[in-house]
Design a protein around this motif. Sequence first.
Motif, PDB file in Angstrom:
ATOM      1  N   PRO A  14     -67.947  42.093 -51.257  1.00 55.14           N
ATOM      2  CA  PRO A  14     -67.154  41.319 -50.287  1.00 55.14           C
ATOM      3  C   PRO A  14     -66.605  42.244 -49.202  1.00 55.14           C
ATOM      4  N   LYS A  15     -66.407  41.699 -48.018  1.00 52.25           N
ATOM      5  CA  LYS A  15     -65.957  42.523 -46.896  1.00 52.25           C
ATOM      6  C   LYS A  15     -64.592  43.155 -47.170  1.00 52.25           C
ATOM      7  N   VAL A  47     -62.214  51.785 -46.626  1.00 46.02           N
ATOM      8  CA  VAL A  47     -62.143  52.572 -45.395  1.00 46.02           C
ATOM      9  C   VAL A  47     -60.693  52.820 -44.999  1.00 46.02           C
ATOM     10  N   LYS A  48     -59.852  51.791 -45.168  1.00 42.90           N
ATOM     11  CA  LYS A  48     -58.443  51.899 -44.817  1.00 42.90           C
ATOM     12  C   LYS A  48     -57.757  52.982 -45.651  1.00 42.90           C
ATOM     13  N   ALA A  53     -61.623  37.490 -57.239  1.00 37.90           N
ATOM     14  CA  ALA A  53     -62.247  36.416 -56.470  1.00 37.90           C
ATOM     15  C   ALA A  53     -61.283  35.258 -56.206  1.00 37.90           C
ATOM     16  N   LYS A  54     -60.400  34.967 -57.165  1.00 36.32           N
ATOM     17  CA  LYS A  54     -59.470  33.857 -56.998  1.00 36.32           C
ATOM     18  C   LYS A  54     -58.548  34.087 -55.807  1.00 36.32           C
ATOM     19  N   LYS A  55     -58.059  35.315 -55.666  1.00 40.32           N
ATOM     20  CA  LYS A  55     -57.166  35.651 -54.557  1.00 40.32           C
ATOM     21  C   LYS A  55     -57.930  36.145 -53.330  1.00 40.32           C
ATOM     22  N   GLU A  56     -59.242  36.356 -53.495  1.00 43.22           N
ATOM     23  CA  GLU A  56     -60.077  36.925 -52.441  1.00 43.22           C
ATOM     24  C   GLU A  56     -59.469  38.237 -51.934  1.00 43.22           C
ATOM     25  N   SER A  57     -59.070  39.063 -52.886  1.00 43.13           N
ATOM     26  CA  SER A  57     -58.407  40.325 -52.554  1.00 43.13           C
ATOM     27  C   SER A  57     -59.068  41.496 -53.273  1.00 43.13           C
TER      28      SER A  57
END
Length: 256
Positions: free
Chosen positions: A197-198, A205-206, A224-228
């Motif tokens: 995922p992006k 990188v950050k 995946a649930k939090k997309e974090s």
Amino acid sequence: MVMNIYSWNEASEGAKQLATAMGIKRLKHEKSKYKGSDKKLVINWGSSSVPDEVKKSRILNPPNVIAVCANKLHFFKALSGKGVTIPDWTDDYDQAIKWVTEGHVVCARTVLSGHSATGLVLMDKDNPKSFVKAPLYTKYVPKKDEYRVHVVAGKVIDVQRKALRNGWLEEHGGDVNYKVRNLANGFVYVRQDVVAPKQVMEESVKAMEILKLDFGAVDVVYNAKKESAYVLEINTAPGLEGTSVDNYAKALGAIK
């Protein structure tokens, strides 16, 4: 520009392979004839200290930053409040116990410089015997996948994902520890058909930019649930083989 490698361990296989692929020399720890210069560049492969002569040259990955990465508590302190996503953490036992009683699984790190889950204890409210004193505690992050993102000069050059080794389920009767995905529990890094995922790329990188590292392998878990994506650590002397060697050699060789 003349380029060399100085490794934390002269026997480092990764440093050997990289030096061979790049056609450069590895510097000795003792009785070295190397003479530093601002016209020379040294790839610092995981060493938190370097000889005075090496300090006279331009160094990729400052030794003091490597020292931070090698200590999990110092690592989280360095990234806290800087805009990169990391697990909630504390060095306070009472706070850790509060998290456990609230229903969180807490990762107690009894060894701050451990690798492959060395010194890791999972504290669970259903198992009071797991409550231990430690210098660092983090909330366990439920994860769909765990990645290793290789970054050089601010760009992702390679991505791997942890996957269960072929045959593990049959050998161990389907018993898998998905919370701790290390070699002992049957997990290995794969890269074929890996599309991260992006958020995984962005957080990697950050974190590298914040710590001012020139290269490294960032370990990241994705919820995946939090997309974090959550950064766990950065390896400054990662294991290399095959494609990884070639990717590092090309990216590091392009640094001027």
